[in-house]
Motif scaffolding. Structure first.
Motif: not given
Ligand code: SF4
Length: 362
Positions: A307, A309, A330, A333, A337, A340, A361
């Motif tokens: 992911p 983040c 997903y 949270f 984001c 995404r 996010p």
């Molecule tokens: S918060 Fe954003 S970066 Fe983190 S897993 Fe979800 S979509 Fe991906």
């Protein structure tokens, strides 16, 4: 999750049947086309050689151009190729001669040969498709695999293949066949888990695997083959990653890409999750050292199944969306984001209560 099986009304079959669902006139008609004749709320009826093929699917599911395999006695069809997806993989065998601690598809003893059906499916795939081949270990059935690839690439010069293999079975004589198929059409995805032979062998559950893998890598380098080296990051190899990076730089500089991968929580990956999962959102240090070293020496590095983040900002451009669409999800949270659209999210079977600690996010 996108279903890779579709309910169908049983057909009087003696052998598996491969057909392509057609809902519009096609520029490349085939004898394997089943043409739409009726559409109801949750069921579509196609005509195939005078037979009625009834497929149960929601009204909004795109099926035009999909290639199905219907197996005798089964009330569901395998969606071998989804025309609307870039993630099409043929599971050619469930047999394997390794027993990796994090294996997502634990091996089975028996093998069902469906290469003939896969050859038909490949020929019906959309133009320019990139088809994945996985197992088990596909090269346990090397002659059949090479026959399949040769027939598919002759019939469809626009296709390319990504083949996952533990690289325990390459021999010099394979070069001629690979040349005939077209080296440039094949990308070999090969796992290497440690620079220390004993540690690699322990992770894959096979004594001598590292040495055999080295011989295969040497062969592939001499052949001019394209290789994607794959390393699943685990607790077991965490401390070895920098040394592995050094190995990659010096011993395998010919590779197309070094993929550092996060764990998939299914199969042995789920069974061994607690002793295997390395939370790289909380500690990225070893990955950072490995990436920096490899990148500085010109090795292309990529982070698969991370992911965005979970990755420090400086390294996020290395983390493309790699989880196949049909098994991607997903979390709450993720709503709102900014990453995404480009983030690959999580495997459907990821459990956040046992997973990454520091996400959120961007
Ligand atoms: S918060 Fe954003 S970066 Fe983190 S897993 Fe979800 S979509 Fe991906």
């Amino acid at each position: 999750m996108i279903d890779l099986r579709l309910k169908v009304d049983p057909l009087p079959l003696a052998e598996p049947l491969v057909l392509r669902l057609c809902e519009h006139e096609r520029p490349d008609p085939s004898e394997h086309d089943a043409c739409l004749i009726r559409r109801e709320a949750d069921c579509r009826e196609y005509e195939y050689l005078g037979f009625s093929v009834r497929v149960h699917a929601s009204e909004d599911m795109p099926l035009d151009g999909d290639v199905l395999m219907i197996v005798p006695g089964q009330a569901s069809a395998h969606r071998l190729v989804r025309a609307s997806s870039k993630h099409n993989t043929l599971l050619v065998t469930e047999q394997c001669d390794q027993l990796c601690v994090m294996c997502s598809q634990p091996p089975k003893k028996h093998h069902i040969d469906l290469f003939d059906q896969f050859a038909v499916a490949a020929k019906l795939a959309p133009f320019g498709a990139y088809i994945g081949i996985s197992g088990g270990e596909p090269l346990l059935h090397k002659d059949r695999l090479f026959d399949f690839l040769a027939s598919a690439t002759v019939a469809r010069p626009d296709l390319n293949f990504h083949i996952l293999t533990n690289a325990q079975h390459f021999v010099t004589e394979d070069l001629q066949r690979m040349d005939e198929i077209g080296l440039e059409r094949l990308l070999w995805g090969i796992p290497l888990y440690a620079s220390d032979p004993d540690l690699h062998d322990e992770i894959v559950g096979k004594p001598g695997a590292f040495n055999r893998l080295e011989r295969s890598l040497s062969f592939l380098m001499r052949a001019g083959a394209s290789v994607e080296l794959r390393t699943v990051v685990t607790k077991q190899n965490w401390a070895n990653l920098r040394s592995l990076s050094n190995y990659v730089v010096h011993r395998t500089p010919f590779i197309s890409v070094w993929a550092l991968m996060q764990l998939e929580r299914i199969g042995f990956g789920r069974m061994n999750w607690h002793k295997t999962f390395q939370d790289t959102s909380a500690d990225f240090t070893m990955l950072k050292a490995a990436i920096n070293l490899a990148s500085a020496r010109g090795i292309a590095v990529s982070l698969y199944n991370f992911p965005q983040c979970s990755v420090p900002e400086t390294y996020r451009q290395l983390a493309p969306s790699t989880i196949s669409d049909w098994k991607r999800k997903y979390l709450d949270f993720c709503d709102g984001c900014s990453a995404r659209a480009t983030c690959g999210g999580f495997f459907e079977w990821y459990s956040h209560s046992e997973g990454f600690n520091r996400l959120g996010p961007i």
